[in-house]
Design a protein around this motif. Structure first.
Motif, short mmCIF file in Angstrom:
data_model
loop_
_atom_site.label_atom_id
_atom_site.label_comp_id
_atom_site.label_asym_id
_atom_site.label_seq_id
_atom_site.Cartn_x
_atom_site.Cartn_y
_atom_site.Cartn_z
N GLY A 1 -2.62 9.75 -4.45
CA GLY A 1 -1.52 9.13 -3.69
C GLY A 1 -1.47 9.63 -2.26
N HIS A 2 -1.66 10.92 -2.08
CA HIS A 2 -1.65 11.49 -0.73
C HIS A 2 -2.83 10.96 0.09
N LEU A 3 -3.97 10.82 -0.56
CA LEU A 3 -5.15 10.29 0.12
C LEU A 3 -4.93 8.85 0.56
N LYS A 4 -4.38 8.03 -0.33
CA LYS A 4 -4.09 6.64 0.02
C LYS A 4 -3.12 6.57 1.19
N GLU A 5 -2.12 7.42 1.16
CA GLU A 5 -1.12 7.44 2.22
C GLU A 5 -1.78 7.83 3.55
N GLY A 6 -2.67 8.80 3.51
CA GLY A 6 -3.38 9.22 4.71
C GLY A 6 -4.26 8.13 5.27
N VAL A 7 -4.95 7.41 4.42
CA VAL A 7 -5.81 6.31 4.86
C VAL A 7 -4.97 5.23 5.55
N GLU A 8 -3.83 4.91 4.98
CA GLU A 8 -2.97 3.89 5.58
C GLU A 8 -2.42 4.35 6.93
N LYS A 9 -2.13 5.63 7.06
CA LYS A 9 -1.64 6.15 8.35
C LYS A 9 -2.72 6.04 9.41
N ASP B 1 0.82 -1.21 0.00
CA ASP B 1 0.00 0.00 0.00
C ASP B 1 0.86 1.26 0.00
N LYS B 2 1.94 1.21 0.76
CA LYS B 2 2.86 2.35 0.82
C LYS B 2 3.50 2.59 -0.55
N PHE B 3 3.92 1.51 -1.18
CA PHE B 3 4.53 1.61 -2.50
C PHE B 3 3.52 2.16 -3.52
N ASP B 4 2.29 1.67 -3.44
CA ASP B 4 1.24 2.11 -4.36
C ASP B 4 0.95 3.60 -4.21
N ALA B 5 0.90 4.07 -2.98
CA ALA B 5 0.64 5.49 -2.73
C ALA B 5 1.79 6.35 -3.27
N LYS C 1 -5.14 3.81 9.42
CA LYS C 1 -5.22 2.38 9.73
C LYS C 1 -4.13 1.98 10.71
N ASP C 2 -2.91 2.45 10.47
CA ASP C 2 -1.79 2.14 11.36
C ASP C 2 -2.03 2.68 12.76
N ALA C 3 -2.59 3.87 12.85
CA ALA C 3 -2.85 4.47 14.16
C ALA C 3 -3.84 3.62 14.95
N PHE C 4 -4.85 3.09 14.29
CA PHE C 4 -5.83 2.24 14.97
C PHE C 4 -5.24 0.89 15.36
N LYS C 5 -4.31 0.39 14.55
CA LYS C 5 -3.68 -0.89 14.88
C LYS C 5 -2.79 -0.76 16.11
N LYS C 6 -2.17 0.40 16.28
CA LYS C 6 -1.28 0.62 17.42
C LYS C 6 -2.05 0.86 18.71
N SER C 7 -3.30 1.29 18.60
CA SER C 7 -4.10 1.60 19.80
C SER C 7 -4.51 0.37 20.54
#
Length: 58
Positions: A42-50, A5-9, A52-58
């Motif tokens: 690309g910026h939107l995809k990157e934001g969505v993934e961030k 996902d990071k690469f795609d963004a 998602k990561d924030a919720f996974k860390k919680s």
């Protein structure tokens, strides 16, 4: 953020920058606008993934 996902963004952002640059150099406003849209995607995809990561860390 998943590697794919990071690469795609980042790929969308890079593709957009290239299109915008070519559009600007050739006075093709539609290509330039398309490049800006790709960068935004690309910026939107990157934001969505961030988020998602924030919720996974919680």
């Amino acid at each position: 953020m998943g590697t794919d996902d990071k690469f795609d963004a980042k790929a969308d952002q890079l593709k957009g920058k290239v299109k915008e640059g070519v559009g600007n150099a050739t006075d093709d406003t539609s290509l330039e606008t398309e490049g800006q849209a790709d960068q935004g995607k690309g910026h939107l995809k990157e934001g969505v993934e961030k988020v998602k990561d924030a919720f996974k860390k919680s």
